[in-house]
Design a protein around this motif. Sequence first.
Motif, PDB file in Angstrom:
ATOM      1  N   SER A  17      29.879 -29.556 -12.401  1.00  0.00           N
ATOM      2  CA  SER A  17      29.360 -30.190 -11.196  1.00  0.00           C
ATOM      3  C   SER A  17      29.995 -31.546 -11.039  1.00  0.00           C
ATOM      4  O   SER A  17      29.977 -32.350 -11.968  1.00  0.00           O
ATOM      5  CB  SER A  17      27.839 -30.335 -11.276  1.00  0.00           C
ATOM      6  OG  SER A  17      27.231 -29.057 -11.312  1.00  0.00           O
ATOM      7  N   CYS A  18      30.531 -31.798  -9.850  1.00  0.00           N
ATOM      8  CA  CYS A  18      31.158 -33.076  -9.548  1.00  0.00           C
ATOM      9  C   CYS A  18      30.667 -33.547  -8.206  1.00  0.00           C
ATOM     10  O   CYS A  18      31.020 -32.985  -7.188  1.00  0.00           O
ATOM     11  CB  CYS A  18      32.690 -32.951  -9.518  1.00  0.00           C
ATOM     12  SG  CYS A  18      33.399 -32.638 -11.140  1.00  0.00           S
ATOM     13  N   GLY A  19      29.881 -34.585  -8.166  1.00  0.00           N
ATOM     14  CA  GLY A  19      29.465 -35.176  -6.909  1.00  0.00           C
ATOM     15  C   GLY A  19      30.401 -36.284  -6.537  1.00  0.00           C
ATOM     16  O   GLY A  19      31.504 -36.386  -7.059  1.00  0.00           O
ATOM     17  N   PRO A  20      29.986 -37.181  -5.628  1.00  0.00           N
ATOM     18  CA  PRO A  20      30.822 -38.303  -5.262  1.00  0.00           C
ATOM     19  C   PRO A  20      31.179 -39.134  -6.476  1.00  0.00           C
ATOM     20  O   PRO A  20      30.320 -39.457  -7.303  1.00  0.00           O
ATOM     21  CB  PRO A  20      29.949 -39.065  -4.261  1.00  0.00           C
ATOM     22  CG  PRO A  20      29.008 -38.029  -3.733  1.00  0.00           C
ATOM     23  CD  PRO A  20      28.745 -37.111  -4.876  1.00  0.00           C
ATOM     24  N   ALA A  21      32.433 -39.432  -6.627  1.00  0.00           N
ATOM     25  CA  ALA A  21      32.882 -40.182  -7.787  1.00  0.00           C
ATOM     26  C   ALA A  21      32.395 -41.608  -7.727  1.00  0.00           C
ATOM     27  O   ALA A  21      32.420 -42.254  -6.706  1.00  0.00           O
ATOM     28  CB  ALA A  21      34.410 -40.148  -7.869  1.00  0.00           C
ATOM     29  N   GLY A 470      42.670 -42.069  -4.426  1.00  0.00           N
ATOM     30  CA  GLY A 470      43.326 -42.794  -5.502  1.00  0.00           C
ATOM     31  C   GLY A 470      43.668 -41.875  -6.656  1.00  0.00           C
ATOM     32  O   GLY A 470      42.895 -40.999  -7.034  1.00  0.00           O
ATOM     33  N   GLY A 471      44.849 -42.058  -7.234  1.00  0.00           N
ATOM     34  CA  GLY A 471      45.277 -41.230  -8.339  1.00  0.00           C
ATOM     35  C   GLY A 471      45.699 -39.836  -7.946  1.00  0.00           C
ATOM     36  O   GLY A 471      45.944 -38.997  -8.813  1.00  0.00           O
ATOM     37  N   GLY A 472      45.762 -39.538  -6.645  1.00  0.00           N
ATOM     38  CA  GLY A 472      46.177 -38.222  -6.189  1.00  0.00           C
ATOM     39  C   GLY A 472      45.055 -37.226  -6.059  1.00  0.00           C
ATOM     40  O   GLY A 472      45.290 -36.086  -5.663  1.00  0.00           O
ATOM     41  N   GLY A 473      43.823 -37.606  -6.421  1.00  0.00           N
ATOM     42  CA  GLY A 473      42.696 -36.703  -6.288  1.00  0.00           C
ATOM     43  C   GLY A 473      42.329 -36.456  -4.840  1.00  0.00           C
ATOM     44  O   GLY A 473      42.891 -37.045  -3.913  1.00  0.00           O
ATOM     45  N   GLY A 489      32.490 -37.526  -1.015  1.00  0.00           N
ATOM     46  CA  GLY A 489      32.888 -37.754  -2.394  1.00  0.00           C
ATOM     47  C   GLY A 489      34.322 -37.390  -2.698  1.00  0.00           C
ATOM     48  O   GLY A 489      35.084 -36.935  -1.851  1.00  0.00           O
ATOM     49  N   SER A 490      34.679 -37.612  -3.949  1.00  0.00           N
ATOM     50  CA  SER A 490      36.034 -37.379  -4.439  1.00  0.00           C
ATOM     51  C   SER A 490      36.007 -36.402  -5.598  1.00  0.00           C
ATOM     52  O   SER A 490      35.014 -36.276  -6.311  1.00  0.00           O
ATOM     53  CB  SER A 490      36.682 -38.698  -4.881  1.00  0.00           C
ATOM     54  OG  SER A 490      36.744 -39.616  -3.804  1.00  0.00           O
ATOM     55  N   GLN A 491      37.126 -35.713  -5.786  1.00  0.00           N
ATOM     56  CA  GLN A 491      37.282 -34.743  -6.859  1.00  0.00           C
ATOM     57  C   GLN A 491      38.598 -35.025  -7.568  1.00  0.00           C
ATOM     58  O   GLN A 491      39.544 -35.561  -6.980  1.00  0.00           O
ATOM     59  CB  GLN A 491      37.279 -33.319  -6.307  1.00  0.00           C
ATOM     60  CG  GLN A 491      36.062 -32.958  -5.465  1.00  0.00           C
ATOM     61  CD  GLN A 491      34.808 -32.806  -6.282  1.00  0.00           C
ATOM     62  OE1 GLN A 491      34.856 -32.530  -7.484  1.00  0.00           O
ATOM     63  NE2 GLN A 491      33.653 -32.965  -5.642  1.00  0.00           N
ATOM     64  N   LEU A 529      36.269 -25.607  -5.454  1.00  0.00           N
ATOM     65  CA  LEU A 529      35.186 -26.505  -5.069  1.00  0.00           C
ATOM     66  C   LEU A 529      34.215 -25.707  -4.211  1.00  0.00           C
ATOM     67  O   LEU A 529      34.622 -25.026  -3.276  1.00  0.00           O
ATOM     68  CB  LEU A 529      35.719 -27.706  -4.280  1.00  0.00           C
ATOM     69  CG  LEU A 529      36.672 -28.651  -5.010  1.00  0.00           C
ATOM     70  CD1 LEU A 529      37.095 -29.783  -4.083  1.00  0.00           C
ATOM     71  CD2 LEU A 529      36.040 -29.216  -6.263  1.00  0.00           C
ATOM     72  N   VAL A 530      32.935 -25.803  -4.533  1.00  0.00           N
ATOM     73  CA  VAL A 530      31.905 -25.055  -3.818  1.00  0.00           C
ATOM     74  C   VAL A 530      30.945 -26.049  -3.185  1.00  0.00           C
ATOM     75  O   VAL A 530      30.503 -27.006  -3.840  1.00  0.00           O
ATOM     76  CB  VAL A 530      31.146 -24.102  -4.762  1.00  0.00           C
ATOM     77  CG1 VAL A 530      30.134 -23.277  -3.977  1.00  0.00           C
ATOM     78  CG2 VAL A 530      32.112 -23.199  -5.503  1.00  0.00           C
ATOM     79  N   ARG A 531      30.630 -25.821  -1.896  1.00  0.00           N
ATOM     80  CA  ARG A 531      29.683 -26.688  -1.194  1.00  0.00           C
ATOM     81  C   ARG A 531      28.416 -25.909  -0.876  1.00  0.00           C
ATOM     82  O   ARG A 531      28.456 -24.853  -0.249  1.00  0.00           O
ATOM     83  CB  ARG A 531      30.286 -27.219   0.117  1.00  0.00           C
ATOM     84  CG  ARG A 531      29.432 -28.302   0.760  1.00  0.00           C
ATOM     85  CD  ARG A 531      29.875 -28.655   2.159  1.00  0.00           C
ATOM     86  NE  ARG A 531      29.186 -29.855   2.623  1.00  0.00           N
ATOM     87  CZ  ARG A 531      27.931 -29.889   3.079  1.00  0.00           C
ATOM     88  NH1 ARG A 531      27.224 -28.765   3.120  1.00  0.00           N
ATOM     89  NH2 ARG A 531      27.388 -31.016   3.473  1.00  0.00           N
ATOM     90  N   SER A 532      27.290 -26.448  -1.307  1.00  0.00           N
ATOM     91  CA  SER A 532      26.002 -25.838  -0.990  1.00  0.00           C
ATOM     92  C   SER A 532      25.671 -26.067   0.478  1.00  0.00           C
ATOM     93  O   SER A 532      26.155 -27.034   1.092  1.00  0.00           O
ATOM     94  CB  SER A 532      24.907 -26.425  -1.874  1.00  0.00           C
ATOM     95  OG  SER A 532      25.148 -26.127  -3.239  1.00  0.00           O
ATOM     96  N   PRO A 533      24.847 -25.214   1.091  1.00  0.00           N
ATOM     97  CA  PRO A 533      24.521 -25.353   2.523  1.00  0.00           C
ATOM     98  C   PRO A 533      23.527 -26.486   2.777  1.00  0.00           C
ATOM     99  O   PRO A 533      22.404 -26.263   3.243  1.00  0.00           O
ATOM    100  CB  PRO A 533      23.943 -23.980   2.872  1.00  0.00           C
ATOM    101  CG  PRO A 533      23.364 -23.480   1.598  1.00  0.00           C
ATOM    102  CD  PRO A 533      24.263 -23.986   0.507  1.00  0.00           C
TER     103      PRO A 533
END
Length: 669
Positions: A17-21, A470-473, A489-491, A529-533
Amino acid sequence: MVAPRLSPPTLALLAVSCGPAAGPPPAALAPAAVAIPPAPPLEAPARTTGAPAVDPSSPLSLPAASIPPASWIEPALPEHQRAQAHRNLFREHREIALGEHVAIVAAKGDLAGAAGGAGLGVFAIHEKLGVVGPLRLPARSTWVGVAGPPNDALYAATPEGALHRAAGVHDALKPDGFAPRGSVAGATAWDAAGGLVAAAAGERVSVSADEGQTFTSAVVAPGKRVRAVLVRPDGVLAAVVEGPARGQRPGAPDTFLSLDRGQTWKRSAFQPRAVERAGSWIWNGDATCPAVLSRDGQQWTRAASPDLLHGRPPLDMALYLSTAIRASAAGSFRSAVAPPAPEPPPRGAAAAGREPPCKSDDEMGMGGIVGGIMGAYGAACEGALCLLQAAPPQPPPTRTWITTFGDGICDPALVPPGGACAAHLARPPTFAVVDQLASAVTPVAAPEGCPRPVTLHNAAGVGVLVCRGGGGGAAIFVRGAKGAWHAEGSQTIPAEALGPIAAAPDGTLLLAGPTLPASAPRREPLQALVRSPLPLGAAQAWRRIAVLDGVAAAPAPGGAALLATSPAASAGGRLDLALDRPGHPVLALARGVEVHQNLTRMEVRDDGRVRFRALPKPAPEVQGRLAPAPPGPREARWLELTHGGELVLEAPPAPAPPVEERRFGPAGR
């Protein structure tokens, strides 16, 4: 539902799980496999005590979603309206005026109806500002022009000869942005360039050098009506007057020139068959046999190459809707001053007299272009491994489409040799919200915090924009038909590696990550990357998944992802399936499913069933040639997964109930 074939675990999955960085992005992106710990145990679906056993041959259905459908979903367009989806609404638009930095474009009929809301409208493309529009022209406008310096001001005239002026494209968006100026009664033709505005009425041409406030007029040729007037940015004017009639046929028109802002006129020594203006070029418009008025405003040269004019891209090329991020180099466009009028011809080489028909060698033609058809064969794949080469099904079109114009600008000094202009943007392109049924286009700016957009996707009525952070993400932004862009957010996945997009009926979205071909010596984890509704802009809406031995991922209702893996040792002959749901352990659906055909797509049906599109394997090679194909069809077919972990031919849809027929005759009356 029971877990079939619970043999020793061969499925290795990881959901991250990755939310906004928070904080600055990492300095370097480590390979995804480095961060993958041992796989957690799989959760087997529980069986209710006393419940009847599940028939292993029945189709497997995913469990009900715990998250309700998204509130922002737009329904898919009906089949009879899908022909209107993603069409180029600006196909009929053409450049009608050109300044130093701006072009005005309109379709036939849009000019007169722009003020009343008829048609798509009149748009401006500004090299520094991008696409602007639709413009709010004065009612019943019949002509639009652009003149400067110092700025590209817009002018509009009505059938009565009244002139209006807007100081720039932004003023032209306001209801009262065009202010009344002077007028030329009976004007039938207009033109503007540099610091001049000119109008033709009868045998006279009227010229204004004070932004259209006052005009001075002069007779061009006594008794001859002026059909057109052309203004070059350097102040040279050309007028086309009616020629003397020859019997019942009108005579050839005559061209007159003026070097003193229209005060005096002199018949041109060269009489082209047709005259038009393209920026600084007043010429015959014939690229095969060009004749261009030279810089001195008197002599016509045949030596100017049309490549100088057509080699520069026109600004109106930006008025094309697409989800691709496109850009052009700053300063490369055709404008009112570029290319400049050509140098005068050598002494004695100027064109003179009435232009004869072009004597080009028509027999030479363009020559045939032979396009060899080269088969593009990807690496061979087997069974479940073919899913790695398959694109997910595209989301069905909806009424709203988020798209971009091709008006991005890059600094050519920053683009390396062979590099893409769109990867080095000095200004991002203008985006647009398109109502595909109403044929309405609303330009919108790129979101703040996204100077380098990479890819744009559409699903369920929203646009998903992936930007280079930033960093290419990847930094992700979303927007619907109304409202603003929402940062989500960022990934750490590289922005260029994301895409395409897939959607579940409830608004669950999935962006595919980077994958290696099935023939790669070492398979990296499948990422997505999966986004919940959830509502647009919701925190933690996206999460990153990484799947060891993964071959496919598909969105499922409730923010879930259906994950397919194939153990490396099986060489594509076996398939494992699991369901990754937000806030739940990974749920095993099937292990060791035998795969006898090449699987080319995985989907979740609206009723929750899992199905695969399959293609029978090709015949084996025999001494470099294909053996005869086995009997039976080799076309693609759909297979569905059963509770027993088998892939069986999908049952055809139930036939529609028969329509009751009226019976005639003695028994049916």
